[in-house]
Design an enzyme around this catalytic site. Sequence first.
Site, mmCIF file in Angstrom:
data_model
loop_
_atom_site.group_PDB
_atom_site.id
_atom_site.type_symbol
_atom_site.label_atom_id
_atom_site.label_comp_id
_atom_site.label_asym_id
_atom_site.label_seq_id
_atom_site.Cartn_x
_atom_site.Cartn_y
_atom_site.Cartn_z
ATOM 1 N N GLY A 2 -15.558 2.909 3.859
ATOM 2 C CA GLY A 2 -14.286 3.593 3.717
ATOM 3 C C GLY A 2 -13.950 3.059 2.753
ATOM 4 O O GLY A 2 -12.444 3.573 2.127
ATOM 5 N N ASP A 23 0.541 -1.271 -0.062
ATOM 6 C CA ASP A 23 0.161 0.088 -0.370
ATOM 7 C C ASP A 23 1.577 1.055 0.499
ATOM 8 O O ASP A 23 1.986 1.550 1.406
ATOM 9 C CB ASP A 23 -0.194 -0.243 1.500
ATOM 10 C CG ASP A 23 -2.382 0.756 0.496
ATOM 11 O OD1 ASP A 23 -2.644 0.074 0.973
ATOM 12 O OD2 ASP A 23 -1.877 1.911 1.128
ATOM 13 N N ILE A 24 0.736 2.079 -0.900
ATOM 14 C CA ILE A 24 1.276 3.461 -1.030
ATOM 15 C C ILE A 24 1.246 4.199 0.384
ATOM 16 O O ILE A 24 1.834 5.212 0.447
ATOM 17 C CB ILE A 24 0.967 4.352 -2.353
ATOM 18 C CG1 ILE A 24 1.515 5.449 -2.910
ATOM 19 C CG2 ILE A 24 -0.387 5.348 -1.992
ATOM 20 C CD1 ILE A 24 1.273 5.088 -4.237
ATOM 21 N N HIS A 43 -10.658 -5.117 -2.753
ATOM 22 C CA HIS A 43 -9.296 -5.331 -3.065
ATOM 23 C C HIS A 43 -9.166 -5.926 -1.624
ATOM 24 O O HIS A 43 -10.350 -5.689 -0.779
ATOM 25 C CB HIS A 43 -8.836 -4.398 -2.829
ATOM 26 C CG HIS A 43 -8.243 -3.357 -2.536
ATOM 27 N ND1 HIS A 43 -9.564 -2.467 -3.480
ATOM 28 C CD2 HIS A 43 -8.380 -2.448 -1.065
ATOM 29 C CE1 HIS A 43 -10.135 -1.169 -2.407
ATOM 30 N NE2 HIS A 43 -9.288 -1.228 -1.436
ATOM 31 N N LEU A 44 -8.280 -6.966 -0.837
ATOM 32 C CA LEU A 44 -8.105 -7.867 0.684
ATOM 33 C C LEU A 44 -6.984 -6.245 1.375
ATOM 34 O O LEU A 44 -5.435 -6.620 0.375
ATOM 35 C CB LEU A 44 -7.537 -8.265 0.760
ATOM 36 C CG LEU A 44 -8.749 -9.542 0.793
ATOM 37 C CD1 LEU A 44 -8.098 -10.747 1.078
ATOM 38 C CD2 LEU A 44 -9.921 -9.415 1.140
ATOM 39 N N HIS A 45 -7.393 -5.274 2.269
ATOM 40 C CA HIS A 45 -6.164 -5.068 3.522
ATOM 41 C C HIS A 45 -5.254 -6.002 3.821
ATOM 42 O O HIS A 45 -6.184 -6.766 4.250
ATOM 43 C CB HIS A 45 -6.020 -3.850 3.785
ATOM 44 C CG HIS A 45 -7.277 -2.582 3.009
ATOM 45 N ND1 HIS A 45 -6.334 -1.341 2.775
ATOM 46 C CD2 HIS A 45 -8.675 -2.669 2.404
ATOM 47 C CE1 HIS A 45 -6.661 -0.574 1.895
ATOM 48 N NE2 HIS A 45 -8.203 -1.230 1.852
HETATM 49 P P1 AMP Z 1 -9.641 1.252 -0.496
HETATM 50 O O1 AMP Z 1 -9.720 2.699 0.531
HETATM 51 O O2 AMP Z 1 -10.183 0.408 0.389
HETATM 52 O O3 AMP Z 1 -10.569 1.298 -1.389
HETATM 53 O O4 AMP Z 1 -8.147 0.676 -0.126
HETATM 54 C C1 AMP Z 1 -7.857 1.864 -1.031
HETATM 55 C C2 AMP Z 1 -6.236 1.799 -0.684
HETATM 56 O O5 AMP Z 1 -5.213 1.406 -1.997
HETATM 57 C C3 AMP Z 1 -5.103 2.319 0.021
HETATM 58 O O6 AMP Z 1 -5.382 2.369 1.629
HETATM 59 C C4 AMP Z 1 -4.609 3.485 -0.723
HETATM 60 O O7 AMP Z 1 -3.889 4.304 0.005
HETATM 61 C C5 AMP Z 1 -4.165 2.482 -1.843
HETATM 62 N N1 AMP Z 1 -3.865 3.386 -2.545
HETATM 63 C C6 AMP Z 1 -3.847 4.169 -3.380
HETATM 64 N N2 AMP Z 1 -2.956 4.231 -4.538
HETATM 65 C C7 AMP Z 1 -2.617 3.387 -4.598
HETATM 66 C C8 AMP Z 1 -1.684 3.197 -5.735
HETATM 67 N N3 AMP Z 1 -1.031 4.164 -6.966
HETATM 68 N N4 AMP Z 1 -0.282 1.920 -4.851
HETATM 69 C C9 AMP Z 1 -0.932 1.246 -4.027
HETATM 70 N N5 AMP Z 1 -1.760 2.082 -2.931
HETATM 71 C C10 AMP Z 1 -2.291 3.162 -3.627
#
Ligand code: AMP
Length: 123
Positions: free
Chosen positions: A102, A37-38, A109-111
Amino acid sequence: MTPKSPPPADCLFCRILRGEIPSTPLWQSEKTLIIADIAPQAPFHALVIPRRHAADIGEFMKEKGGPSELSDLFATALALIEDRRIDRKGYRLVINTGAEGGQTVGHLHLHLLAGRPLGWPPG
Ligand code: AMP
Ligand code: ZN
C-alpha cells in the site's frame, strides 16, 4: 522492492522537507520531521519522515547509519505521542512497503494513527 522511488529532486517528501511544498509540521528532530497527513484516515494521522531519502525500510537500513536513524524515527514519534498523550488510548504505527503493502510515496515514512478504534486485520 518499492516500485516508485523518484530521485530526491522529484520526491514529494524531500520537497516537503526542503520547504518547496507546504505542510503542517507537528514535531521534529535533527534527523526526522513529523507532519500532518493531508488525507487523514483517523482523527489523528501524522507522517513520521526521515530527512534522509530512502525508498523504503530495506533501502534505509542498508545505508551506513540506518539503524541509529531508524531509532531516531521511533524516538521522535514517541516524543510526539507522549507530548500529546496519544498513549492514553492507544495508537498504531505503520510502515506500508511496496505496491502490495500500500505504499504510494517512495520515501520511507511511518504512519501514526490514533483517535478511534483501529480495525484488525487491515484491508
Ligand atoms: P503511503 O501510501 O503509505 O505511501 O503514504 C503516503 C501518505 O502521504 C498518504 O497517507 C497520503 O495521504 C500522504 N500525503 C500525500 N501527499 C501529501 C502531502 N502533500 N502532505 C501530507 N501528506 C501527504
Ligand atoms: Zn525523498
